[in-house]
Design a protein around this motif. Structure first.
Motif, short mmCIF file in Angstrom:
data_model
loop_
_atom_site.label_atom_id
_atom_site.label_comp_id
_atom_site.label_asym_id
_atom_site.label_seq_id
_atom_site.Cartn_x
_atom_site.Cartn_y
_atom_site.Cartn_z
N PRO A 119 0.82 -1.21 0.00
CA PRO A 119 0.00 0.00 0.00
C PRO A 119 0.86 1.27 0.00
CG PRO A 119 -0.04 -1.06 2.15
CD PRO A 119 0.73 -1.96 1.25
N ASP A 120 0.32 2.33 -0.61
CA ASP A 120 1.02 3.62 -0.57
C ASP A 120 0.93 4.21 0.82
OD1 ASP A 120 1.52 3.37 -3.24
OD2 ASP A 120 -0.29 4.45 -3.86
N SER A 121 -0.23 4.01 1.45
CA SER A 121 -0.40 4.47 2.83
C SER A 121 -1.43 3.58 3.49
CB SER A 121 -0.86 5.93 2.84
OG SER A 121 -2.13 6.01 2.23
N GLY A 122 -1.51 3.68 4.80
CA GLY A 122 -2.47 2.87 5.54
C GLY A 122 -1.83 1.66 6.18
N LYS A 123 -2.63 0.98 6.99
CA LYS A 123 -2.09 -0.14 7.77
C LYS A 123 -3.00 -1.35 7.68
CE LYS A 123 -0.97 2.13 11.77
NZ LYS A 123 -0.67 2.22 13.19
N VAL A 124 -2.41 -2.52 7.72
CA VAL A 124 -3.17 -3.76 7.83
C VAL A 124 -2.72 -4.45 9.10
CG1 VAL A 124 -3.80 -5.93 6.73
CG2 VAL A 124 -3.20 -3.96 5.32
N ILE A 125 -3.67 -4.70 9.99
CA ILE A 125 -3.32 -5.33 11.26
C ILE A 125 -4.05 -6.66 11.36
CG2 ILE A 125 -3.48 -5.13 13.77
CD1 ILE A 125 -3.44 -1.99 13.09
N TYR A 126 -3.27 -7.72 11.60
CA TYR A 126 -3.83 -9.06 11.65
C TYR A 126 -3.49 -9.67 12.99
CZ TYR A 126 -4.09 -14.08 10.71
OH TYR A 126 -4.35 -15.42 10.79
N GLN A 127 -4.49 -10.08 13.71
CA GLN A 127 -4.32 -10.66 15.05
C GLN A 127 -3.41 -9.80 15.92
OE1 GLN A 127 -3.13 -14.73 14.27
NE2 GLN A 127 -5.27 -15.41 14.41
N GLY A 128 -3.66 -8.48 15.89
CA GLY A 128 -2.92 -7.57 16.75
C GLY A 128 -1.54 -7.19 16.26
N LYS A 129 -1.09 -7.80 15.11
CA LYS A 129 0.24 -7.47 14.60
C LYS A 129 0.12 -6.78 13.24
CE LYS A 129 1.54 -11.62 15.42
NZ LYS A 129 2.03 -12.95 15.41
N GLU A 130 0.98 -5.79 13.03
CA GLU A 130 0.92 -5.11 11.75
C GLU A 130 1.59 -5.96 10.68
OE1 GLU A 130 2.11 -1.02 11.71
OE2 GLU A 130 2.06 -0.97 9.52
N ILE A 131 0.90 -6.17 9.56
CA ILE A 131 1.48 -6.99 8.49
C ILE A 131 1.62 -6.20 7.20
CG2 ILE A 131 0.66 -9.19 9.40
CD1 ILE A 131 -1.59 -8.99 7.26
N THR A 132 1.47 -4.87 7.28
CA THR A 132 1.54 -4.04 6.08
C THR A 132 2.86 -4.25 5.35
OG1 THR A 132 0.58 -2.43 7.59
CG2 THR A 132 0.92 -1.73 5.30
#
Lengths: 338, 252
Positions: B58-71
């Motif tokens: 991604p250019d910006s933003g966050k992906v959080i999976y099970q409490g951990k950031e996976i961006t």
């Protein structure tokens, strides 16, 4: 009305083709499966025995052929992972120079320098290619094409490792039988080893990377690790060829990185049939001796060589081995039409 | 609150050379939820899936999976954490039998870890998995070459490929596209059963009728923006959604 015939081609029953218990039901079927594997082994192992008949010159051709075949196998393994390599000379040169260096500087015997040169050379190449394993197709090919040329110029200008003179006067190999049988046995080990490897689950994953790397990645598999492993295994085959030839010639120099060692294995693989390992080996055993036979024509040699190559590639684009394999598993019969 | 959420997507954006494919989309997924993502062609659904699974950064933003950031992590790392996805275009290994297609995920370190350090008999596991997605074991379908299988089977093979990883989150990118009515009808219960077994699922779909039968919630994308989020039938009543799907009054 005249009877017309059409040629019909049928595949032999799957029973004889699968490596299953059914295949062992008769000697006929056993031989059907075994002969294509056993005959080349016997032929290869008996070639050095012809030493007295054909003369030392052709025995030298055999050694060179084995070296080129090893490089072709190494090319084919990398191609099985989707890494199209145009720089088998990198492996050859790395193995050759490391072996030469160890022998020249420390005086270690070939028994030590060849294995060390093989493993060290393969490791060196893997580390060198590590950053570009992400590249695909033509981009990876270009990098691998450039690297051996770059290393050769580097050695020339910095005058390390003998510069453009090379290192000569290296220890000779112990005995003619050693010279002849080591490359033949190494070739057989690589040929059958690689074939086994690629048909294991591990090999299926490697081929998966070639066919659809995104699907493999989404299968939680680190494709870069596997690619690096494949490069190392291919590197071992290539570097061994270099390491052995160094002691065979008792010399190592910039020709070890020559373009020939990159292009010839590729040509062998394309002529013989990509992806089967047997194909590239067959290709090497056709092309290298052919090039020697054509020496009688002097400068015209390259013209004849290229013409034969083009005819083969155009006529049998699948490769000679795949053609023979297909014909072996087929039988033809004439059937009446209309 | 934090515990029951398995995936949070926070204002992710991605543009390809000036074309904004995904524009500040945020949503979250509860554990065990079945979320549908719908939208007209080119609305950024597949790109959103690619952003979550790491195939596109991604250019910006966050992906959080099970409490951990996976961006921006590598796809195989994200898969190893338990997010499995299907691809819209099926590209199985045609020259292999169907069950051998599953060797690849079964070879992964994740499977080894989940099985307590052992891989086990991969071939047997593969055939079991295929039976789970409706390959009839008795008719030897699992042993047929992938090239000879009809499209519906290949789609389900793709599903089995994901299940082989024993995922915690399953993302199905247009699983039903190209399937016949009967194939969809036989696949729907499989997905329902997986969901009832506690698996969180995101479905990107064009087949709204089938999706609405099983989805708890849907989000609607249009030109990369999220325009609606809620229970299926409520969402479809929104004017904006109707306009996106049917075109605004003036266009028709």
């Amino acid at each position: 009305m005249s009877v017309r015939y059409r040629k019909e081609r049928l595949d032999r029953g799957i029973k004889a083709r699968c490596e299953d218990i059914f295949a062992l039901s008769s000697y006929r079927e056993m031989l059907y499966l075994l002969l294509p594997r056993v005959l080349p082994v016997i032929a290869l192992l008996s070639l050095p025995l012809l030493k007295g008949v054909v003369g030392l010159y052709w025995e030298k051709v055999l050694v060179v052929t084995c070296a080129i075949a090893l490089l072709a196998l190494s090319w084919d393994l990398m191609a099985s992972v989707g890494l199209v390599c145009l720089g088998q000379a990198l492996f050859f040169g790395a193995g050759a120079y490391l072996t030469g260096f160890l022998n020249h500087s420390f005086g270690w015997p070939p028994f030590l320098t060849i294995p060390l040169g093989t493993l060290g050379g393969a490791l060196f190449c893997t580390l060198l290619l590590l950053p570009v394993l992400r590249l695909r197709g033509i981009y990876f090919a270009i990098v691998t094409l450039t690297l051996p040329l770059l290393l050769a110029r580097f050695i020339e200008t910095t005058k390390i490792l003998g510069g453009n003179v090379g290192m000569s006067g290296l220890s000779p190999l112990p005995g003619i039988w050693f010279e002849l049988y080591v490359p033949v046995v190494a070739l057989l080990i690589c040929l059958f080893g690689f074939r086994r490897l690629i048909n294991e689950d591990y090999g299926l994953v490697l081929q998966g990377i070639r066919d659809n790397d995104r699907a493999v990645m989404s299968g939680a598999i680190n494709i870069y690790k596997l690619k690096a492993q494949a490069v190392f295994i291919a590197g071992v085959a290539g570097a061994f060829a270099g390491a052995f030839m160094t002691h065979y010639y008792q010399f190592v120099g910039m020709p070890a990185f020559a373009l020939d060692y990159s292009i010839l294995p590729l040509t062998c693989a394309v002529l013989g049939g990509v992806g089967s390992f047997a194909g590239p080996t067959l290709g090497a055993f056709i092309l290298v001796p052919l090039s020697e036979i054509l020496r009688a024509f002097g400068t015209l040699r390259v013209v004849f060589y290229s013409t034969i190559l083009i005819i083969c590639v155009v006529g049998l684009p699948e490769g000679i081995f795949h053609y023979i394999q297909r014909k072996y598993h087929q039988f033809e019969r004439l059937v009446e039409v209309g | 609150m934090e515990d029951s959420t398995i995936l949070t997507v926070e204002r992710v954006s991605k543009s390809f050379g000036g074309v904004v494919a995904v524009d500040g989309v945020s949503f979250h997924l509860e554990k065990g939820e079945l979320l549908g993502i719908i939208g007209p062609n080119g609305s950024g659904k597949t790109t959103l899936v690619n952003l979550i699974t790491g195939f596109v950064r991604p250019d910006s933003g966050k992906v959080i999976y099970q409490g951990k950031e996976i961006t921006g992590k590598m796809p195989y790392k994200i898969a190893e954490l338990g997010i499995a996805r299907t691809f819209q275009m099926v590209r199985p290994f045609y020259q292999l039998p169907a069950f051998k297609n599953l060797i690849i995920p079964l070879y992964s370190p994740r499977v080894k870890k989940l099985r307590g350090g052992k891989y086990g008999e991969r071939d047997d596991m593969a055939v079991d998995l295929l039976e789970e997605v409706g390959f009839e074991r008795d008719s030897f379908v699992p042993y047929k070459m992938a090239a000879s299988l009809p499209h519906g089977y290949l789609k389900r093979l793709e599903l089995a490929r994901c299940l082989a990883l024993r995922p915690d989150l399953l993302i199905l990118d247009e699983l039903f596209s190209g399937m016949s009515m009967s194939e969809v009808a036989s696949t729907l219960p499989i997905i329902e059963r997986l969901n009832e077994g506690g698996l969180s699922i995101i479905m990107v779909e064009h087949r709204l009728k089938e999706l609405f039968r099983i989805a708890n919630r849907v989000i609607v994308l249009n030109f990369g923006r999220k325009i609606a989020d809620g229970p299926p039938h409520q969402v479809m009543k929104k004017e904006e959604v109707k306009a996106a799907y049917l075109g605004s009054e003036g266009e028709t």
